[in-house]
Scaffold this motif. Sequence first.
Motif, PDB file in Angstrom:
ATOM      1  N   TYR A  34       0.364   6.196   2.281  1.00  0.00           N
ATOM      2  CA  TYR A  34       1.357   5.604   1.366  1.00  0.00           C
ATOM      3  C   TYR A  34       0.855   5.667  -0.069  1.00  0.00           C
ATOM      4  O   TYR A  34      -0.353   5.736  -0.314  1.00  0.00           O
ATOM      5  N   GLY A  40      11.354   2.666  -1.933  1.00  0.00           N
ATOM      6  CA  GLY A  40      10.281   2.190  -1.049  1.00  0.00           C
ATOM      7  C   GLY A  40      10.541   0.770  -0.594  1.00  0.00           C
ATOM      8  O   GLY A  40      11.696   0.325  -0.533  1.00  0.00           O
ATOM      9  N   TYR A  92       5.548   3.314  -0.794  1.00  0.00           N
ATOM     10  CA  TYR A  92       6.422   4.365  -0.244  1.00  0.00           C
ATOM     11  C   TYR A  92       5.576   5.421   0.459  1.00  0.00           C
ATOM     12  O   TYR A  92       4.435   5.679   0.066  1.00  0.00           O
TER      13      TYR A  92
END
Lengths: 304, 221
Positions: free
Chosen positions: B19, B75, B100
């Motif tokens: 991420y 996100g 995200y």
Amino acid sequence: MNSRLSASRLRSYIKDVELPVRTNVWPEPEASLILRFGAGIGSVLEHHAELHRTMLQARSHISAIERADKSVVSGTTILADRLTGSKGRFTRHWHAPQGGLWGSTIYVNTLLPRSRLLLPVAAGIAGCEAVRESGAQDAVIRWINDVLIGGSKVGGFLAESLTGARSREEYCLIGFGINVNNEQFPEEIQATATSLGRHLGRPVDLETFTYCFLAKLSWNIGLLHYYEEALLPDLTPNGSGHPLIRRWRELSDSPGKRVLFGFDVMASPQYRATVSSITEDGGLQLVLEDGSEITEYSGEIRYL
Amino acid sequence: MSSDIDFDEILGKYRMDPYAYVDICAPHTGVVNFKLDKGTAVDGVGGEWNHIPGTPLFQITRERNRRVVNAPITGIVSKIEVERDGQFVEAGEKLITIRYPLKKKEIIENILKEVLYLFVAPEKAKYFFSLDIQSRIEKKGSRAVTIRQGDEIFTMSLMKRDTPVYYTGQEGVIHSIYFKPGVSIAQGEPLVGICDEDTLPMIQKVITRVKAEWDSLYSGM
């Protein structure tokens, strides 16, 4: 152009003509202060019968002065009766024969970035005001700073920044081209260009027009300094906003127009939209066809 | 640039946490009021011209001026400083974090950004290559164009004021181009990634290795 053109005559013009015009709207102390802020513009005038490009001459001037370990006078203005290699933005040609006002002003930047952003706006306003004051009351500004009469371009302005090789000073070169008495245009721009003289049906005194434009440029650059000084003590914008932007809104016909937008709109048009206004920092506010809004700070428009 | 890249360590990092995290800070001083909670899914800026604002995150009020700050990226809100709701905050104070998932291309770009010399935008503006560099790129391709200290590499355009931008940094070829002409680039965002010619093969190795590892990298998610 008459070779009597001089910085001292410009000063007299500002005192005798420009100041009274401005005091119709502004209190005299403020108007005088604003013109003092812009007093550097045209304080050195260099006049040539012919040059390749005045922007190149301005760069050479800066280099020569810096090599001599001297300081460039802010506001130094280089004029030429005709240009042999003039150009517009990107790779566009600019036709600059005898009869027009062609030149560049070297401004040694002392403005904060937010004010400096508006230098091209100031140049466009100065051009439009000079054209109007010379008789073409219907002259307007198309964002950012094209000056049009009846939809045809009469004046264009370029700004370039550079940093002095020795001094590390930041120079802003303001290039201007206004079709004053030149009436012949190359075939490719005949439909989109005009001149002040053609519009009025009579020749315009180019020397007086030159003083008029430089006086307007002096005023509008002075306004940037004036507003900056007024703004700095409390660092919050007052309710009436920037006087330069107010003036732009008075002179422009862009708001409400359907336009084609692009960074280089002639070569690569990007999208169609309707202009709603400009922001306090000069950004163009557009409404797209789906109703969403976008603000552009760089690029150009053509009316549809 | 180091030639000793520990691919296992880099890829291991992305396996453990594939991420990216974007911190949203107070743009100026003022009283903050959040408009969502932790765990909320948010949309970033959208539209063909990036003209549709993202999900409103918070409102910050200074004097009588209200400003809404929107999500810059799509996100999940992974962290929110709820105790600051309704409080006066300083400029730059971190208020929200959006998480995200990274895509393969982003992972490759992130790794390359660690090994390339990044030349960043000096101001928020639109950029285009100087005419000389542009014509060399069109003739030979960017990876055959060498840039040296002092070369005029870009023209920066803002409000119809054009400023030449001169290259400062290590000599090398243009490996990656991170901007599109006519699209605004924020100050500090990379414009190009430069590497010296000798290390080009190693850069290619990075890309090949990440692509090869891709399936196994994401099979563990």
